[in-house]
Design an enzyme around this catalytic site. Structure first.
Site, short mmCIF file in Angstrom:
data_model
loop_
_atom_site.label_atom_id
_atom_site.label_comp_id
_atom_site.label_asym_id
_atom_site.label_seq_id
_atom_site.Cartn_x
_atom_site.Cartn_y
_atom_site.Cartn_z
N PHE A 197 -9.34 -6.84 -4.94
CA PHE A 197 -8.11 -7.34 -5.56
C PHE A 197 -7.28 -6.18 -6.10
O PHE A 197 -7.84 -5.25 -6.69
CB PHE A 197 -8.41 -8.23 -6.76
CG PHE A 197 -9.21 -9.46 -6.45
CD1 PHE A 197 -10.59 -9.43 -6.45
CD2 PHE A 197 -8.56 -10.66 -6.19
CE1 PHE A 197 -11.32 -10.57 -6.20
CE2 PHE A 197 -9.30 -11.82 -5.94
CZ PHE A 197 -10.68 -11.77 -5.94
N ASP A 198 -5.99 -6.27 -6.02
CA ASP A 198 -5.10 -5.41 -6.78
C ASP A 198 -5.07 -5.99 -8.19
O ASP A 198 -5.45 -7.14 -8.41
CB ASP A 198 -3.70 -5.41 -6.13
CG ASP A 198 -2.69 -4.65 -6.96
OD1 ASP A 198 -1.52 -5.06 -6.97
OD2 ASP A 198 -3.08 -3.65 -7.61
N GLY A 199 -4.61 -5.22 -9.15
CA GLY A 199 -4.61 -5.71 -10.52
C GLY A 199 -3.33 -6.43 -10.89
O GLY A 199 -3.27 -7.66 -10.95
N PHE A 257 -6.43 -8.30 -1.49
CA PHE A 257 -5.21 -8.96 -1.97
C PHE A 257 -4.32 -7.97 -2.69
O PHE A 257 -4.77 -7.30 -3.63
CB PHE A 257 -5.55 -10.07 -2.97
CG PHE A 257 -6.34 -11.20 -2.38
CD1 PHE A 257 -7.71 -11.29 -2.59
CD2 PHE A 257 -5.73 -12.18 -1.62
CE1 PHE A 257 -8.44 -12.34 -2.06
CE2 PHE A 257 -6.45 -13.23 -1.08
CZ PHE A 257 -7.81 -13.31 -1.31
N ASP A 298 0.07 -7.38 -4.08
CA ASP A 298 1.39 -8.01 -4.12
C ASP A 298 2.47 -7.15 -3.49
O ASP A 298 3.59 -7.61 -3.28
CB ASP A 298 1.78 -8.33 -5.58
CG ASP A 298 2.01 -7.08 -6.39
OD1 ASP A 298 3.07 -6.95 -7.03
OD2 ASP A 298 1.11 -6.21 -6.39
#
Lengths: 362, 266
Positions: free
Chosen positions: A204-206, A321, A323
């Site tokens: 995951f990205d943060g 993932f 954004d």
């Protein structure tokens, strides 16, 4: 009701009817005398909905639809019904979910807290036969599906109590996120990379994925220095949640089931945080936020702005993932299966809405 | 094709006064309007389609005289194209249907639907829609669990506690369904995939995905390409139905079998 699920209210009459339906399904399934395991009840499971184009490679078929229209497309699919489709971007992810399920079933034979994969597509029902044949060909454990014949599947996502929705269509993904369902647009990697067959790895990205985009807004509007100061000052104040936080939570719950059985070292689920933040100046807040939510992440990598691609190549997640399309491109080029989360200020057509998570019920 | 519907008006709620209110709309109301749209579109395509049209017949069970009058007036009031009105007693329901060659009996009453199906007359359930739906499409939902089972595999149901009589009834119901499906298929082929006023869906509630695939192919073999398909594999159908909001549900009676309920709780 399990707290793996977004909020849904059912009347007791519905619950009674649901129990009856469930009992009959059990009967039918047992009767089929097959070795295939029975799908779990949706309220207890972690439901992952995939679209037909993410599960299978339908690039050629899509071209026919775009160039020659719906009728020709359906005809083509029917003619090639018995030819299995080739695997798509989400295929390794789905296979990894099935591996985790097998391990879970061994440890907890009667539990329903498993992954449940649902095929959610707005393809026409006639294409369904080819999809089912392909699923059979690869022996995937997908029993539930929804072919909406052109209608948007968003309402059905809620009806199936979906925890995560993966699609190639960014409009649908955006609709899902706005409806409070974790969702991401999948991309095919540019090269093939060998992935683990025994362990599900999710990266995951943060900011704007696990957490809200509040800090990113500061970077964009006031620059990095202000950002560092702000994060240091607010170290002990948890960030707001992002669209994928619930999914991480669901993964964590399943992980704990292995930990309690002394399988921590051999756990088939591993989570990674891969963020452009730097550990020294802005990392603490992230870790403290996760702690305040009661969530664990197995590995946290703070890149301090370095590109994510090479590191992800080492990790080899089944899905990553992020954004920002910039990072997605970088990851794709080096063979990582990436999924774009269209949320927050990082998007070109950002609408400025803070996520409203569906209210959690106890 | 004649369709007889019992749920046209909400007979219970209206205060009976000879020439006052038109009766409030019941479950079948939206259905009739949708059928009228289909008829219009069929005629619009070609005059030859006259043989394919829906013909709606209103059947009133155990109606008192003043109610009968109310029904006539209300039908006119709402502009409903009803060709014939029949009134009979509940004992004579099946006889009336058979004598008048009704192709499909619709009612919101599950018991009526099931007893008619048992007698070999095609029957389906009128779905109680949450609100008056857009009336430019007629939506039909087929319950696929039995469609997906061939005649041979139906025998396996005996192991589940269903009796020979039940299985006989299922086979009869499937035959009725086939007649209806063939006709609907003919109508549907007049329109393309997009913008069709006839919308058909398939839902299997209990069966595995192979049962669903088999049901899709069976329906296709009878001449109908359904638009939507759902395979629930045990998930509750309530939320999906609420989204789908069909007008008619072809539920082969499996859910509503009174004799089966005690078997299901085992």
């Amino acid at each position: 009701m399990s707290d793996l699920k977004p909020n849904e209210t059912f009347t007791t009459r519905d619950e009674v009817a649901a129990e009856k339906d469930w009992a009959v399904a059990k009967a039918f399934f047992d009767n089929l005398k097959s070795k295939k395991p029975r799908p779990p009840k949706p309220t207890n499971a972690v439901t992952v909905a995939v679209s037909s184009r993410t599960l299978f490679n339908m690039v050629e078929e899509r071209k026919i639809w775009e160039e020659e229209g719906l009728e020709k497309y359906v005809e083509y699919q029917q003619e090639h019904e018995n030819e299995p489709l080739k695997p798509g971007a989400a295929f390794p992810f789905v296979k990894a979910l099935m591996t985790v399920n097998t391990r879970l079933r061994k440890l907890y034979p009667d539990s329903e807290e498993l992954f449940d994969v649902v095929l959610m597509t707005n393809n026409h029902a006639q294409v369904g036969v080819r999809l089912i044949n392909s699923i059979n060909h690869y022996d995937l454990n997908i029993e539930r599906f929804c072919m909406t014949g052109g209608k948007s599947p968003i309402g059905y996502l809620k009806a199936y109590l979906t925890n995560l929705y993966l699609s190639k269509d960014s409009d649908k993904v955006q609709e899902a996120i706005e409806a409070g369902i974790a969702a991401a647009t999948m991309f095919n990697p540019d090269m093939e990379v060998e992935l683990s067959e025994t362990q599900l790895r999710v990266a995951f990205d943060g900011d704007a994925v696990l957490f809200s985009d509040e800090s990113e807004i500061i970077v964009k509007q006031h620059g990095l220095d202000t950002f560092f100061d702000h994060e240091k000052q607010n170290e002990n104040k948890p960030l707001a949640q992002g669209p994928l936080k619930c999914f991480l939570e669901a993964l964590g719950k399943l992980q704990k089931k292995f930990y309690t059985q002394n399988e921590r070292l051999n756990c088939p689920i591993r989570t990674y945080l891969v963020t452009a933040r730097s550990a020294a100046s802005s990392g603490a807040r992230v870790l403290k936020t996760l702690r305040s939510w009661g969530l664990e992440i197995d590995e946290a990598v703070f890149l301090a702005g370095a590109p994510k691609g090479p590191l992800l190549q080492k990790i080899r997640p089944h899905i990553f993932f992020d954004d920002q399309m910039f990072h997605i491109e970088g990851a794709k080029q080096l063979g990582t299966i990436s999924a774009h989360v269209p949320y927050g200020i990082g998007q070109k057509d950002h609408k400025g809405k803070l996520i409203e998570q569906p209210a959690k019920h106890s | 094709m004649a369709v007889s519907c019992h749920g046209m008006f909400d007979l219970d709620s209206c205060n009976v006064q000879p020439d006052s209110c038109a009766l409030p709309k019941g479950a079948a109301f939206a259905f009739i309007k949708a059928v009228q749209t289909v008829n219009q579109r069929l005629l619009g395509l070609s005059e030859k389609n006259k043989t394919l049209l829906f013909e709606v017949v209103l059947l009133g069970k155990d109606c008192e005289e003043h109610i009968k009058l109310n029904i006539f007036d209300s039908a006119k009031h709402y502009g409903l194209e009803i060709d014939k009105f029949y009134f009979c007693s509940s004992d004579n329901l099946i006889g009336t249907l058979q004598a008048n060659h009704i192709n499909l009996f619709l009612s919101p009453d599950k018991d009526d639907v099931y007893s008619v199906l048992k007698a070999g007359v095609p029957a389906a359930l009128l779905y109680q829609q949450a609100e008056q739906q857009a009336i430019n499409r007629l939506k039909v939902l087929f319950s696929g669990d039995l469609i997906g089972l061939s005649a041979d595999s139906m025998v396996c149901l005996k192991d589940r506690g269903f009796t020979d009589v039940h299985i006989q009834n299922f086979k009869a119901a499937k035959e009725c369904l086939r007649e209806f499906v063939v006709r609907i298929g003919e109508m549907k082929r007049m329109f393309g995939h997009e913008g069709s006023p006839l919308h058909t869906s398939l839902m299997t509630v209990w069966g595995s995905r192979d049962v669903c695939a088999s049901a899709l192919k069976t329906l296709r073999g009878w001449g109908l390409d359904v638009d939507e398909a759902f395979c629930l594999a045990g998930a509750t159908c309530g939320p999906i139905l609420a989204l789908l909001q069909p007008h008619i549900v072809w539920d082969n009676g499996l859910h509503n079998l009174k004799g089966v309920a005690p078997l299901l709780s085992s």
